[in-house]
Motif scaffolding. Structure first.
Motif, mmCIF file in Angstrom:
data_model
loop_
_atom_site.group_PDB
_atom_site.id
_atom_site.type_symbol
_atom_site.label_atom_id
_atom_site.label_comp_id
_atom_site.label_asym_id
_atom_site.label_seq_id
_atom_site.Cartn_x
_atom_site.Cartn_y
_atom_site.Cartn_z
ATOM 1 N N TYR A 77 130.135 -47.447 54.574
ATOM 2 C CA TYR A 77 128.732 -47.844 54.441
ATOM 3 C C TYR A 77 128.546 -49.160 53.701
ATOM 4 O O TYR A 77 127.689 -49.963 54.063
ATOM 5 C CB TYR A 77 127.941 -46.742 53.727
ATOM 6 C CG TYR A 77 126.450 -46.990 53.732
ATOM 7 C CD1 TYR A 77 125.682 -46.692 54.847
ATOM 8 C CD2 TYR A 77 125.817 -47.541 52.615
ATOM 9 C CE1 TYR A 77 124.321 -46.923 54.866
ATOM 10 C CE2 TYR A 77 124.456 -47.776 52.617
ATOM 11 C CZ TYR A 77 123.713 -47.472 53.754
ATOM 12 O OH TYR A 77 122.370 -47.715 53.759
ATOM 13 N N ALA A 102 126.253 -38.656 61.387
ATOM 14 C CA ALA A 102 125.709 -39.948 60.949
ATOM 15 C C ALA A 102 124.211 -39.984 61.241
ATOM 16 O O ALA A 102 123.786 -40.176 62.382
ATOM 17 C CB ALA A 102 126.420 -41.085 61.666
ATOM 18 N N ASP A 105 122.967 -44.983 61.259
ATOM 19 C CA ASP A 105 124.093 -45.581 61.990
ATOM 20 C C ASP A 105 123.763 -47.055 62.181
ATOM 21 O O ASP A 105 123.024 -47.433 63.097
ATOM 22 C CB ASP A 105 124.262 -44.864 63.329
ATOM 23 C CG ASP A 105 125.487 -45.320 64.091
ATOM 24 O OD1 ASP A 105 126.386 -45.935 63.474
ATOM 25 O OD2 ASP A 105 125.546 -45.083 65.314
ATOM 26 N N ARG A 115 131.169 -49.361 62.086
ATOM 27 C CA ARG A 115 129.738 -49.240 61.856
ATOM 28 C C ARG A 115 129.491 -48.624 60.486
ATOM 29 O O ARG A 115 130.297 -47.833 59.976
ATOM 30 C CB ARG A 115 129.084 -48.392 62.954
ATOM 31 C CG ARG A 115 129.126 -49.063 64.321
ATOM 32 C CD ARG A 115 128.376 -48.244 65.360
ATOM 33 N NE ARG A 115 126.930 -48.207 65.121
ATOM 34 C CZ ARG A 115 126.085 -49.177 65.475
ATOM 35 N NH1 ARG A 115 126.529 -50.270 66.086
ATOM 36 N NH2 ARG A 115 124.799 -49.050 65.235
ATOM 37 N N GLN A 117 127.672 -46.077 58.221
ATOM 38 C CA GLN A 117 127.041 -44.780 58.479
ATOM 39 C C GLN A 117 126.812 -44.015 57.172
ATOM 40 O O GLN A 117 127.550 -44.162 56.204
ATOM 41 C CB GLN A 117 127.905 -43.948 59.429
ATOM 42 C CG GLN A 117 128.032 -44.579 60.806
ATOM 43 C CD GLN A 117 128.897 -43.763 61.743
ATOM 44 O OE1 GLN A 117 129.862 -43.117 61.322
ATOM 45 N NE2 GLN A 117 128.563 -43.780 63.026
#
Length: 275
Positions: A77, A102, A105, A115, A117
Protein backbone atom coordinates in the motif's frame (compact mmCIF):
# COMPACT_ATOMS: atom_id res chain seq x y z
CA UNK A 1 -33.43 -20.55 15.30
CA UNK A 2 -29.67 -20.33 15.73
CA UNK A 3 -27.71 -23.56 15.58
CA UNK A 4 -26.35 -22.84 19.06
CA UNK A 5 -29.80 -23.82 20.32
CA UNK A 6 -29.52 -27.21 18.61
CA UNK A 7 -26.22 -28.37 20.08
CA UNK A 8 -25.47 -32.09 19.73
CA UNK A 9 -24.91 -33.90 23.01
CA UNK A 10 -21.42 -34.90 21.95
CA UNK A 11 -20.44 -31.27 21.40
CA UNK A 12 -21.55 -30.45 24.92
CA UNK A 13 -19.61 -33.40 26.30
CA UNK A 14 -16.53 -32.15 24.48
CA UNK A 15 -16.93 -28.70 26.01
CA UNK A 16 -17.18 -29.95 29.59
CA UNK A 17 -14.30 -32.36 29.10
CA UNK A 18 -16.27 -35.62 29.16
CA UNK A 19 -15.21 -36.34 25.62
CA UNK A 20 -11.87 -35.28 24.15
CA UNK A 21 -11.72 -33.69 20.69
CA UNK A 22 -10.07 -36.89 19.43
CA UNK A 23 -12.90 -39.00 20.83
CA UNK A 24 -15.41 -36.56 19.41
CA UNK A 25 -13.84 -36.91 15.96
CA UNK A 26 -13.99 -40.71 16.25
CA UNK A 27 -17.61 -40.90 17.41
CA UNK A 28 -19.04 -38.01 15.40
CA UNK A 29 -16.72 -36.79 12.63
CA UNK A 30 -18.73 -33.59 12.12
CA UNK A 31 -17.79 -32.13 15.54
CA UNK A 32 -14.76 -29.81 15.52
CA UNK A 33 -13.21 -27.53 18.18
CA UNK A 34 -12.00 -24.27 16.61
CA UNK A 35 -10.16 -21.23 17.96
CA UNK A 36 -11.02 -18.01 16.11
CA UNK A 37 -9.33 -14.60 16.30
CA UNK A 38 -10.68 -11.24 15.13
CA UNK A 39 -8.09 -8.47 14.96
CA UNK A 40 -8.09 -4.99 13.42
CA UNK A 41 -4.32 -4.73 12.92
CA UNK A 42 -4.14 -1.03 11.92
CA UNK A 43 -1.76 -2.01 9.08
CA UNK A 44 0.65 -3.35 11.77
CA UNK A 45 1.21 0.09 13.32
CA UNK A 46 1.17 -0.26 17.10
CA UNK A 47 0.28 2.02 19.98
CA UNK A 48 3.63 3.73 19.44
CA UNK A 49 2.73 4.47 15.81
CA UNK A 50 5.56 2.25 14.57
CA UNK A 51 5.03 -0.32 11.81
CA UNK A 52 6.28 -3.60 13.30
CA UNK A 53 5.29 -6.84 11.62
CA UNK A 54 7.52 -8.86 13.96
CA UNK A 55 5.59 -7.61 16.98
CA UNK A 56 2.24 -8.27 15.31
CA UNK A 57 3.24 -11.77 14.23
CA UNK A 58 4.37 -12.64 17.76
CA UNK A 59 1.08 -11.46 19.28
CA UNK A 60 -0.99 -13.40 16.74
CA UNK A 61 1.10 -16.54 17.23
CA UNK A 62 0.53 -16.43 20.99
CA UNK A 63 -3.25 -16.72 20.48
CA UNK A 64 -2.81 -20.14 18.83
CA UNK A 65 -5.81 -19.34 16.64
CA UNK A 66 -6.89 -21.76 13.92
CA UNK A 67 -8.79 -19.14 11.93
CA UNK A 68 -7.94 -15.44 11.89
CA UNK A 69 -9.99 -12.57 10.49
CA UNK A 70 -7.93 -9.41 10.02
CA UNK A 71 -9.07 -5.88 9.18
CA UNK A 72 -7.07 -2.82 8.01
CA UNK A 73 -4.56 -4.94 6.13
CA UNK A 74 -2.13 -3.32 3.67
CA UNK A 75 -0.90 -5.02 0.52
CA UNK A 76 1.92 -3.07 -1.14
CA UNK A 77 0.00 0.00 0.00
CA UNK A 78 2.67 2.52 0.83
CA UNK A 79 5.44 3.83 3.03
CA UNK A 80 3.36 3.49 6.20
CA UNK A 81 3.76 -0.30 5.98
CA UNK A 82 7.03 -0.44 4.06
CA UNK A 83 5.27 -1.43 0.82
CA UNK A 84 4.83 -4.87 2.43
CA UNK A 85 2.43 -7.55 1.17
CA UNK A 86 1.13 -8.03 4.71
CA UNK A 87 -1.25 -10.97 4.11
CA UNK A 88 1.40 -12.98 2.27
CA UNK A 89 4.09 -12.16 4.83
CA UNK A 90 1.88 -13.01 7.82
CA UNK A 91 0.85 -16.29 6.18
CA UNK A 92 4.49 -17.17 5.55
CA UNK A 93 5.58 -16.37 9.10
CA UNK A 94 2.64 -18.17 10.72
CA UNK A 95 2.63 -21.13 8.35
CA UNK A 96 -1.02 -20.60 7.41
CA UNK A 97 -3.17 -20.40 4.31
CA UNK A 98 -4.43 -16.92 3.38
CA UNK A 99 -6.92 -15.07 1.20
CA UNK A 100 -7.21 -11.30 0.82
CA UNK A 101 -10.06 -8.95 0.00
CA UNK A 102 -8.91 -5.66 -1.55
CA UNK A 103 -11.61 -3.09 -0.81
CA UNK A 104 -9.36 -0.27 -1.95
CA UNK A 105 -7.47 -1.15 -5.15
CA UNK A 106 -5.32 1.76 -6.28
CA UNK A 107 -2.92 2.37 -9.15
CA UNK A 108 0.71 1.36 -8.49
CA UNK A 109 3.21 4.04 -7.51
CA UNK A 110 5.21 3.40 -10.68
CA UNK A 111 4.99 1.21 -13.80
CA UNK A 112 5.84 -2.40 -13.06
CA UNK A 113 5.10 -2.06 -9.33
CA UNK A 114 2.21 -3.95 -7.64
CA UNK A 115 -1.15 -2.26 -7.18
CA UNK A 116 -1.71 -0.52 -3.85
CA UNK A 117 -4.39 -2.39 -1.88
CA UNK A 118 -6.11 -2.12 1.50
CA UNK A 119 -8.71 -4.45 2.94
CA UNK A 120 -9.24 -7.61 4.96
CA UNK A 121 -7.66 -11.05 5.19
CA UNK A 122 -8.50 -14.54 6.43
CA UNK A 123 -5.70 -16.82 7.63
CA UNK A 124 -6.38 -20.50 8.28
CA UNK A 125 -4.49 -23.53 9.53
CA UNK A 126 -6.83 -25.56 7.35
CA UNK A 127 -7.03 -25.70 3.55
CA UNK A 128 -9.09 -23.00 1.84
CA UNK A 129 -11.42 -24.58 -0.70
CA UNK A 130 -12.90 -21.43 -2.22
CA UNK A 131 -13.19 -17.73 -1.47
CA UNK A 132 -14.57 -14.42 -2.71
CA UNK A 133 -14.80 -10.78 -1.66
CA UNK A 134 -18.05 -8.80 -1.98
CA UNK A 135 -18.08 -5.00 -1.91
CA UNK A 136 -20.64 -3.70 0.58
CA UNK A 137 -23.08 -0.81 0.05
CA UNK A 138 -22.38 2.79 1.02
CA UNK A 139 -24.78 5.43 2.31
CA UNK A 140 -22.77 8.23 0.65
CA UNK A 141 -20.53 8.06 -2.43
CA UNK A 142 -17.56 9.60 -0.62
CA UNK A 143 -17.44 6.89 2.07
CA UNK A 144 -14.61 4.37 2.16
CA UNK A 145 -15.39 1.17 0.28
CA UNK A 146 -16.02 -1.74 2.64
CA UNK A 147 -16.26 -5.45 1.88
CA UNK A 148 -17.16 -8.93 3.08
CA UNK A 149 -14.46 -11.54 2.59
CA UNK A 150 -15.62 -15.19 2.67
CA UNK A 151 -13.63 -18.42 2.59
CA UNK A 152 -14.78 -22.04 2.84
CA UNK A 153 -12.31 -24.01 4.97
CA UNK A 154 -11.87 -27.77 5.17
CA UNK A 155 -11.58 -28.25 8.94
CA UNK A 156 -10.50 -31.91 9.10
CA UNK A 157 -13.26 -32.99 6.75
CA UNK A 158 -15.89 -30.44 7.83
CA UNK A 159 -16.56 -27.41 5.63
CA UNK A 160 -16.77 -24.16 7.59
CA UNK A 161 -17.48 -20.73 6.09
CA UNK A 162 -15.24 -18.03 7.58
CA UNK A 163 -16.20 -14.41 6.97
CA UNK A 164 -14.59 -11.13 7.95
CA UNK A 165 -15.68 -7.53 7.50
CA UNK A 166 -15.05 -3.93 8.58
CA UNK A 167 -18.05 -1.56 8.73
CA UNK A 168 -18.11 2.19 8.12
CA UNK A 169 -16.74 4.06 11.13
CA UNK A 170 -18.68 7.33 10.99
CA UNK A 171 -22.18 6.62 9.66
CA UNK A 172 -24.77 4.35 11.29
CA UNK A 173 -26.92 4.43 8.15
CA UNK A 174 -24.08 2.88 6.16
CA UNK A 175 -23.48 0.27 8.85
CA UNK A 176 -27.13 -0.78 8.73
CA UNK A 177 -26.91 -1.24 4.95
CA UNK A 178 -23.70 -3.23 5.37
CA UNK A 179 -25.17 -5.39 8.16
CA UNK A 180 -28.17 -6.24 6.00
CA UNK A 181 -25.88 -7.31 3.15
CA UNK A 182 -23.77 -9.46 5.48
CA UNK A 183 -26.90 -11.01 7.03
CA UNK A 184 -28.09 -12.00 3.56
CA UNK A 185 -24.74 -13.72 2.91
CA UNK A 186 -24.97 -15.55 6.24
CA UNK A 187 -28.47 -16.78 5.47
CA UNK A 188 -27.37 -18.12 2.09
CA UNK A 189 -24.42 -20.09 3.50
CA UNK A 190 -24.74 -23.88 3.51
CA UNK A 191 -21.83 -24.36 5.93
CA UNK A 192 -21.47 -23.44 9.62
CA UNK A 193 -20.55 -19.72 9.74
CA UNK A 194 -17.90 -17.87 11.71
CA UNK A 195 -18.03 -14.10 11.16
CA UNK A 196 -15.22 -11.91 12.49
CA UNK A 197 -15.04 -8.16 12.19
CA UNK A 198 -14.63 -4.62 13.35
CA UNK A 199 -18.26 -3.49 13.16
CA UNK A 200 -17.56 0.01 14.53
CA UNK A 201 -20.70 -0.34 16.66
CA UNK A 202 -21.60 -1.61 20.12
CA UNK A 203 -23.82 -4.65 20.75
CA UNK A 204 -26.97 -2.61 21.46
CA UNK A 205 -27.06 -0.91 18.03
CA UNK A 206 -29.46 -1.90 15.23
CA UNK A 207 -26.63 -2.88 12.88
CA UNK A 208 -25.11 -5.33 15.36
CA UNK A 209 -28.52 -6.64 16.40
CA UNK A 210 -29.24 -7.44 12.75
CA UNK A 211 -26.36 -9.92 12.93
CA UNK A 212 -26.87 -11.21 16.47
CA UNK A 213 -30.46 -12.07 15.54
CA UNK A 214 -29.05 -14.84 13.32
CA UNK A 215 -25.63 -15.53 14.85
CA UNK A 216 -24.44 -15.97 18.42
CA UNK A 217 -22.25 -13.24 19.87
CA UNK A 218 -19.44 -15.36 21.30
CA UNK A 219 -18.51 -12.84 23.98
CA UNK A 220 -22.09 -12.25 25.09
CA UNK A 221 -22.60 -16.00 25.46
CA UNK A 222 -19.21 -17.15 26.76
CA UNK A 223 -17.17 -14.06 27.49
CA UNK A 224 -14.68 -13.31 30.22
CA UNK A 225 -14.60 -9.67 31.26
CA UNK A 226 -16.32 -6.76 29.55
CA UNK A 227 -14.94 -7.60 26.11
CA UNK A 228 -13.98 -3.98 25.36
CA UNK A 229 -11.64 -3.74 22.38
CA UNK A 230 -11.21 -0.05 21.55
CA UNK A 231 -9.12 2.01 22.03
CA UNK A 232 -6.43 -0.55 22.81
CA UNK A 233 -4.60 1.45 25.48
CA UNK A 234 -7.77 2.04 27.57
CA UNK A 235 -10.68 0.20 25.94
CA UNK A 236 -14.13 1.65 26.58
CA UNK A 237 -16.27 -0.02 23.88
CA UNK A 238 -16.80 -3.45 22.36
CA UNK A 239 -16.80 -3.03 18.58
CA UNK A 240 -14.84 -6.13 17.47
CA UNK A 241 -16.64 -9.47 17.30
CA UNK A 242 -16.63 -13.19 16.68
CA UNK A 243 -20.19 -14.09 15.66
CA UNK A 244 -21.15 -17.66 14.86
CA UNK A 245 -23.84 -20.29 14.57
CA UNK A 246 -21.47 -22.75 16.22
CA UNK A 247 -21.28 -23.17 20.00
CA UNK A 248 -19.19 -20.51 21.81
CA UNK A 249 -17.21 -22.08 24.64
CA UNK A 250 -15.08 -19.15 25.78
CA UNK A 251 -14.30 -15.63 24.56
CA UNK A 252 -11.53 -13.32 25.73
CA UNK A 253 -9.90 -10.05 24.75
CA UNK A 254 -6.12 -9.70 24.90
CA UNK A 255 -4.06 -6.58 25.63
CA UNK A 256 -1.89 -5.52 22.71
CA UNK A 257 0.94 -3.20 21.79
CA UNK A 258 0.65 -4.06 18.09
CA UNK A 259 -2.52 -2.17 17.07
CA UNK A 260 -5.06 0.42 18.18
CA UNK A 261 -7.67 -2.35 18.68
CA UNK A 262 -7.45 -5.27 21.08
CA UNK A 263 -7.89 -8.71 19.51
CA UNK A 264 -10.82 -10.90 20.53
CA UNK A 265 -10.44 -14.69 20.64
CA UNK A 266 -13.23 -17.27 20.81
CA UNK A 267 -13.09 -21.00 21.39
CA UNK A 268 -15.91 -22.69 19.49
CA UNK A 269 -17.34 -26.12 18.84
CA UNK A 270 -18.44 -26.38 15.21
CA UNK A 271 -20.47 -29.10 13.59
CA UNK A 272 -22.26 -29.65 10.30
CA UNK A 273 -23.98 -29.56 7.98
CA UNK A 274 -25.73 -26.26 8.69
CA UNK A 275 -29.19 -27.37 7.54
Amino acid sequence: MRRTHLVPLLALLTVVGLATPAAADQRAPSVRPLTVLSFNIHHAAGLDGVFDLDRLTTEIRHTRADVIGLQEVDRNYGERSGWTDEPAELARRLGMHVVYGANLDLEPPAPGRPRRQYGTAILSRYPILEWHNTLLPKARPEEEQRGLLEAVLNVRGLDVRAMTTHFQHDNAEARVLQANAVAAAVRSAAEPVVLTGDLNATPDTPEVRTLTAILADSHAEAGRGDGFTYPAEAPAARIDYVLTDALPVVSTVRPTEASDHRPTIAGLVVWGPRY
